[in-house]
Structures are given as structure tokens and as C-alpha cells.
Design an enzyme around this catalytic site. Structure first.
Site, PDB file in Angstrom:
ATOM      1  NE  ARG A 115      -1.107   2.491   2.928  1.00 44.35           N
ATOM      2  CZ  ARG A 115      -0.544   3.592   3.411  1.00 44.35           C
ATOM      3  NH1 ARG A 115      -0.462   4.694   2.676  1.00 44.35           N
ATOM      4  NH2 ARG A 115      -0.027   3.605   4.635  1.00 44.35           N
ATOM      5  CG  ASP A 116       3.144   4.348   3.048  1.00 42.63           C
ATOM      6  OD1 ASP A 116       2.927   5.251   2.230  1.00 42.63           O
ATOM      7  OD2 ASP A 116       3.543   4.561   4.204  1.00 42.63           O
ATOM      8  CG  HIS A 147       3.920   4.600   9.192  1.00 37.80           C
ATOM      9  ND1 HIS A 147       3.260   3.588   8.535  1.00 37.80           N
ATOM     10  CD2 HIS A 147       4.157   5.542   8.246  1.00 37.80           C
ATOM     11  CE1 HIS A 147       3.105   3.898   7.261  1.00 37.80           C
ATOM     12  NE2 HIS A 147       3.644   5.092   7.054  1.00 37.80           N
ATOM     13  CG  HIS A 207       7.619   7.705   5.265  1.00 36.42           C
ATOM     14  ND1 HIS A 207       7.362   7.260   3.997  1.00 36.42           N
ATOM     15  CD2 HIS A 207       6.489   7.482   5.962  1.00 36.42           C
ATOM     16  CE1 HIS A 207       6.118   6.813   3.926  1.00 36.42           C
ATOM     17  NE2 HIS A 207       5.555   6.933   5.119  1.00 36.42           N
ATOM     18  CB  CYS A 264       2.692  10.421   1.463  1.00 37.72           C
ATOM     19  SG  CYS A 264       1.027  11.104   1.470  1.00 37.72           S
ATOM     20  CG  ASN A 291       6.854   3.343   5.256  1.00 40.22           C
ATOM     21  OD1 ASN A 291       6.137   3.566   4.296  1.00 40.22           O
ATOM     22  ND2 ASN A 291       6.511   3.608   6.492  1.00 40.22           N
TER      23      ASN A 291
HETATM   24  P1  HMG Z   1     -13.361  14.191  -1.694  1.00 41.53           P
HETATM   25  O1  HMG Z   1     -13.163  14.519  -3.134  1.00 41.53           O
HETATM   26  O2  HMG Z   1     -13.490  15.314  -0.717  1.00 41.53           O
HETATM   27  O3  HMG Z   1     -14.591  13.169  -1.522  1.00 41.53           O
HETATM   28  O4  HMG Z   1     -12.182  13.272  -1.245  1.00 41.53           O
HETATM   29  P2  HMG Z   1     -16.130  13.330  -1.659  1.00 41.53           P
HETATM   30  O5  HMG Z   1     -16.719  12.649  -0.479  1.00 41.53           O
HETATM   31  O6  HMG Z   1     -16.494  14.771  -1.932  1.00 41.53           O
HETATM   32  O7  HMG Z   1     -16.424  12.481  -2.986  1.00 41.53           O
HETATM   33  C1  HMG Z   1     -15.950  12.855  -4.261  1.00 41.53           C
HETATM   34  C2  HMG Z   1     -16.014  11.659  -5.196  1.00 41.53           C
HETATM   35  O8  HMG Z   1     -15.130  10.642  -4.736  1.00 41.53           O
HETATM   36  C3  HMG Z   1     -17.407  11.000  -5.262  1.00 41.53           C
HETATM   37  O9  HMG Z   1     -17.559  10.452  -6.574  1.00 41.53           O
HETATM   38  C4  HMG Z   1     -17.257   9.850  -4.278  1.00 41.53           C
HETATM   39  O10 HMG Z   1     -18.143   8.794  -4.542  1.00 41.53           O
HETATM   40  C5  HMG Z   1     -15.828   9.418  -4.518  1.00 41.53           C
HETATM   41  P3  HMG Z   1     -18.362  11.243  -7.722  1.00 41.53           P
HETATM   42  O11 HMG Z   1     -19.723  11.474  -7.117  1.00 41.53           O
HETATM   43  O12 HMG Z   1     -17.597  12.528  -7.967  1.00 41.53           O
HETATM   44  O13 HMG Z   1     -18.327  10.278  -8.868  1.00 41.53           O
HETATM   45  N1  HMG Z   1     -15.243   8.741  -3.347  1.00 41.53           N
HETATM   46  C6  HMG Z   1     -14.718   7.514  -3.365  1.00 41.53           C
HETATM   47  N2  HMG Z   1     -14.584   6.597  -4.347  1.00 41.53           N
HETATM   48  C7  HMG Z   1     -14.028   5.429  -4.005  1.00 41.53           C
HETATM   49  N3  HMG Z   1     -13.616   5.117  -2.755  1.00 41.53           N
HETATM   50  C8  HMG Z   1     -13.726   6.004  -1.762  1.00 41.53           C
HETATM   51  C9  HMG Z   1     -14.304   7.264  -2.053  1.00 41.53           C
HETATM   52  N4  HMG Z   1     -14.578   8.336  -1.293  1.00 41.53           N
HETATM   53  C10 HMG Z   1     -15.162   9.244  -2.097  1.00 41.53           C
HETATM   54  N5  HMG Z   1     -13.292   5.711  -0.520  1.00 41.53           N
HETATM   55  C11 HMG Z   1     -11.224  11.534   0.087  1.00 41.53           C
HETATM   56  C12 HMG Z   1     -12.053  12.810   0.083  1.00 41.53           C
HETATM   57  C13 HMG Z   1     -10.844  11.254   1.516  1.00 41.53           C
HETATM   58  C14 HMG Z   1     -12.058  10.406  -0.481  1.00 41.53           C
HETATM   59  C15 HMG Z   1      -9.972  11.795  -0.800  1.00 41.53           C
HETATM   60  O14 HMG Z   1      -9.336  12.932  -0.332  1.00 41.53           O
HETATM   61  C16 HMG Z   1      -9.016  10.647  -0.796  1.00 41.53           C
HETATM   62  O15 HMG Z   1      -9.303   9.591  -1.337  1.00 41.53           O
HETATM   63  N6  HMG Z   1      -7.807  10.824  -0.178  1.00 41.53           N
HETATM   64  C17 HMG Z   1      -6.854   9.765  -0.051  1.00 41.53           C
HETATM   65  C18 HMG Z   1      -5.459  10.288  -0.160  1.00 41.53           C
HETATM   66  C19 HMG Z   1      -4.486   9.165   0.058  1.00 41.53           C
HETATM   67  O16 HMG Z   1      -4.771   8.007  -0.184  1.00 41.53           O
HETATM   68  N7  HMG Z   1      -3.266   9.534   0.521  1.00 41.53           N
HETATM   69  C20 HMG Z   1      -2.233   8.585   0.757  1.00 41.53           C
HETATM   70  C21 HMG Z   1      -2.475   7.704   1.942  1.00 41.53           C
HETATM   71  S1  HMG Z   1      -2.146   8.477   3.517  1.00 41.53           S
HETATM   72  C22 HMG Z   1      -0.465   8.182   3.787  1.00 41.53           C
HETATM   73  O17 HMG Z   1       0.224   7.709   2.908  1.00 41.53           O
HETATM   74  C23 HMG Z   1       0.091   8.434   5.163  1.00 41.53           C
HETATM   75  C24 HMG Z   1       0.297   7.142   5.966  1.00 41.53           C
HETATM   76  O18 HMG Z   1       1.142   6.235   5.279  1.00 41.53           O
HETATM   77  C25 HMG Z   1       0.911   7.468   7.331  1.00 41.53           C
HETATM   78  C26 HMG Z   1       2.151   8.353   7.240  1.00 41.53           C
HETATM   79  O19 HMG Z   1       3.106   8.033   6.508  1.00 41.53           O
HETATM   80  O20 HMG Z   1       2.131   9.363   7.952  1.00 41.53           O
HETATM   81  C27 HMG Z   1      -1.037   6.435   6.235  1.00 41.53           C
HETATM   82 MG    MG Z   2       3.354   6.323   5.249  1.00 41.09          MG
END
Ligand code: HMG
Ligand code: MG
Length: 302
Positions: free
Chosen positions: A16-17, A208, A210, A241, A250
Site C-alpha cells: 500500500r504505502d 511508522h 519514513h 506519500c 518507509n
Molecule cells: P473528496 O473529493 O473530498 O470526496 O475526497 P467526496 O466525499 O467529496 O467524494 C468525491 C467523489 O469521490 C465521489 O464520486 C465519491 O463517490 C468518490 P463522484 O460522485 O464525484 O463520482 N469517493 C470515493 N470513491 C471510491 N472510494 C472512496 C471514495 N470516497 C469518495 N473511498 C477523500 C475525500 C478522503 C475520499 C480523498 O481525499 C481521498 O481519497 N484521499 C486519499 C489520499 C491518500 O490516499 N493519501 C495517501 C495515503 S495516507 C499516507 O500515505 C500516510 C500514511 O502512510 C501514514 C504516514 O506516513 O504518515 C497512512
Molecule cells: Mg506512510
């Protein structure tokens, strides 16, 4: 606390990450092989994909397919990263063994990463916790930017502690503290852990880290001495990210396992198989291996 543990659990986040930031297409077949090889190497918690908006992270759009295609081992927990109810429902539909929700200790990062404030994100997680509870599936909580933020700079440890406690109160069984941009050193990580440990029992915390500035192994050693027993890592040091520019992968799982071996700490992972897995995925991606141990062992054809 200044005694090392006898056993540590590693949470493998490479599928995933590690892969979420790759721009090139990666086939479901390669993702599935990666997960199955990690399980054969002894990893018992594997974050196998994320169920976020596919427009935000296109590489994870096929996580449903990956969860359906992979052969599972009974003793392995296959985790799914889920930002909201929609993500949780998708993950549960394909049989995720556990969910992971993610909040940040920085308002700016929360906005960039999940398009809402920290408080709004916590509200969004309530229905996630409800469906997970009904399905009997445990939920892990991440806090990002626990030391530094790519947009706000230094992060106040008391904010990290507050968000960690809130995730615990929501019902997360464990809180993983993310140094998203890898800026921490043992000094800043210790200050942060001191603050968080006042709010969350140390045995419910994970780190966690990086490795952007090459401090992750030193930070893990410091964390082990503080009583941390759970470490997140990514095979071959893959990752980053998409919403934290310049953040590298990581800490490499191979490097963590080598450290634990040297310290006589049990972990249940076969380092040779793990190194082979790191070689497999870096060759499949056509990129260099980010694990020092992986390179050293592969170079000496172990
Ligand atoms: P948004 O655009 O504000 O969402 O995104 P919304 O609720 O307004 O919906 C917009 C559209 O997205 C809609 O579709 C929803 O159905 C769809 P439309 O009507 O336009 O066709 N939608 C989805 N579709 C599929 N699956 C879903 C989903 N949710 C909404 N779950 C949202 C808000 C949170 C969804 C967006 O910002 C997002 O997906 N962000 C994810 C970003 C991400 O994955 N970042 C990387 C991971 S975090 C990380 O790496 C850190 C970590 O490793 C820890 C660390 O290192 O610190 C964990
Ligand atoms: Mg991470």
C-alpha cells in the site's frame, strides 16, 4: 523504560504505502505476487491496498481486484487503508481482515491529503468504526506528520497526543505514529513519544517512519528503548506519500529485520526470503532497491 523488548511485530506496508506513489502501471498479478511472497517470508500483518478515491491515488484503484485475487494464509491479517464509509464498505466487501483509518497532526496536511480538517476527518471515521464493529473487523489508526509537516514545519507533540487519544477513543486497537516526511531524529521522536505515551498506553502504539533523512533505523532503536513493540516498514524501502512532496519510502523491512536480528529480538521473519521479495518487486518496477541490507545480501548472493 530502557530495556529492549524480546519480541516485535512488523506491519508490512509495502503493497500500500510502498506502491501508492508509483506512477507506472503495476499489474494486479505483480501486486498479488508481492503480497503472497511477503506472507511466505513470515509477515503476519500486511497492508495490502487502499480504498480511497481512485482519482486521488490512481495506483490503488485496483485494490478490490487485488483482495479478490490473492491467496490468503489463515494466520495473516490483510489490512486495508480506508478514508471514509465508502472506502470501508468497499474493503469489507472484498474481505479485508482489518481496516486502517488515517488522521493527521497537521491541519494543512489533513486538507491536502483527505480534503477536510482534522476534526472533520475524525467525524468521518465514526461510521467507519460502526461498520467495522458490526463486521467484527478491527481498526488501526494512523496519525501523520507526528514530527514535521511538509506545509507547516514543526508539529506540536501535544497535538499528536490529542489526535492519538481521539483515535483510541473512537475504538482503534492500535495507533501508528507516522513521520510522513522522515524528518525526525531520536531527540524529536523521544519528545513526541513522551507526549503521546501520556495519552495512549505504549503497548497500543506503533511507529511508522519514513526514511527521507536516513534517520529511521536510529529512530526505531530509540522507540524500542521507549517501549514500542510494533514497527511499520516497507519491503525494499518502497514508497512515499503523494501528498508529501519529497517524502521517500518507509524504512525498509529488510533493514528493520537485520537490526532486530542483531539485537536478538524475535520477529518471525525469514530474512533471506524477504530479501528475495525485495529483489522481486524492485526488478518488477525497474527501480533501485532502497534497502541497504537487501543490496548487501543480494550482492553477496545470500
Ligand atoms: P473528496 O473529493 O473530498 O470526496 O475526497 P467526496 O466525499 O467529496 O467524494 C468525491 C467523489 O469521490 C465521489 O464520486 C465519491 O463517490 C468518490 P463522484 O460522485 O464525484 O463520482 N469517493 C470515493 N470513491 C471510491 N472510494 C472512496 C471514495 N470516497 C469518495 N473511498 C477523500 C475525500 C478522503 C475520499 C480523498 O481525499 C481521498 O481519497 N484521499 C486519499 C489520499 C491518500 O490516499 N493519501 C495517501 C495515503 S495516507 C499516507 O500515505 C500516510 C500514511 O502512510 C501514514 C504516514 O506516513 O504518515 C497512512
Ligand atoms: Mg506512510
Amino acid at each position: 523504560m530502557d530495556r529492549l523488548p524480546t519480541r516485535v511485530r512488523i506491519v508490512e506496508v509495502g503493497p500500500r504505502d510502498g506502491l501508492q506513489n508509483e506512477q507506472q502501471p503495476i499489474s494486479t498479478e505483480v501486486k498479488v505476487q508481492l503480497i503472497e511472497r511477503l506472507a511466505r517470508a513470515g509477515l503476519r500483518t500486511i497492508e495490502a491496498g487502499s480504498f480511497v478515491n481512485p482519482k486521488w491515488v490512481p495506483q490503488m484503484a485496483g485494490s478490490d481486484e487485488v483482495f479478490r485475487a490473492m491467496k490468503r494464509q489463515d494466520e495473516v491479517s490483510y489490512a486495508a487503508l480506508t478514508p471514509n464509509l465508502k472506502g470501508a464498505e468497499r474493503a469489507l466487501e472484498v474481505g479485508a481482515s482489518e481496516l486502517a483509518i488515517f488522521a493527521a497532526a497537521s491541519e494543512a496536511f489533513s486538507q491536502k491529503n483527505i480534503n477536510c480538517s482534522i476534526d472533520e476527518s475524525l467525524q468521518r471515521f465514526t461510521p467507519v468504526m460502526d461498520v467495522a464493529r458490526k463486521a467484527g473487523v478491527p481498526v488501526r489508526g494512523y496519525v501523520s506528520c507526528v514530527v514535521g509537516c511538509p506545509y507547516e514545519g514543526e508539529v506540536d507533540p501535544s497535538l499528536v497526543a490529542r489526535v492519538s487519544r481521539q483515535l483510541l477513543e473512537l475504538g482503534c486497537y492500535e495507533i501508528s505514529l507516522g513521520d510522513t516526511i522522515g524528518v525526525g531524529t531520536p531527540a524529536s521522536v523521544n519528545v513526541m513519544l513522551d507526549a503521546v505515551a501520556k495519552e495512549v498506553p505504549i503497548d497500543q502504539l506503533a511507529v511508522h517512519l519514513h526514511d527521507t533523512y536516513g534517520q529511521a533505523i536510529a529512530n526505531i532503536y530509540a522507540s524500542l528503548l521507549r517501549g514500542i513493540r510494533v514497527i511499520d516498514s516497507s519491503v525494499a524501502g518502497l514508497g512515499g506519500c503523494p501528498y508529501a512532496k519529497g517524502a521517500s519510502g518507509n524504512v525498509a523491512t529488510e533493514d528493520v529485520v537485520y537490526l532486530l536480528n542483531g539485537l536478538g529480538i524475535e520477529h518471525g521473519i525469514d530474512l533471506t526470503k524477504l530479501v528475495e521479495t525485495g529483489q522481486f518487486i524492485t526488478q518488477a518496477l525497474g527501480r533501485s532497491n532502497g534497502s541497504r541490507v537487501g543490496n548487501a545480501m543480494a550482492g553477496s548472493s545470500v
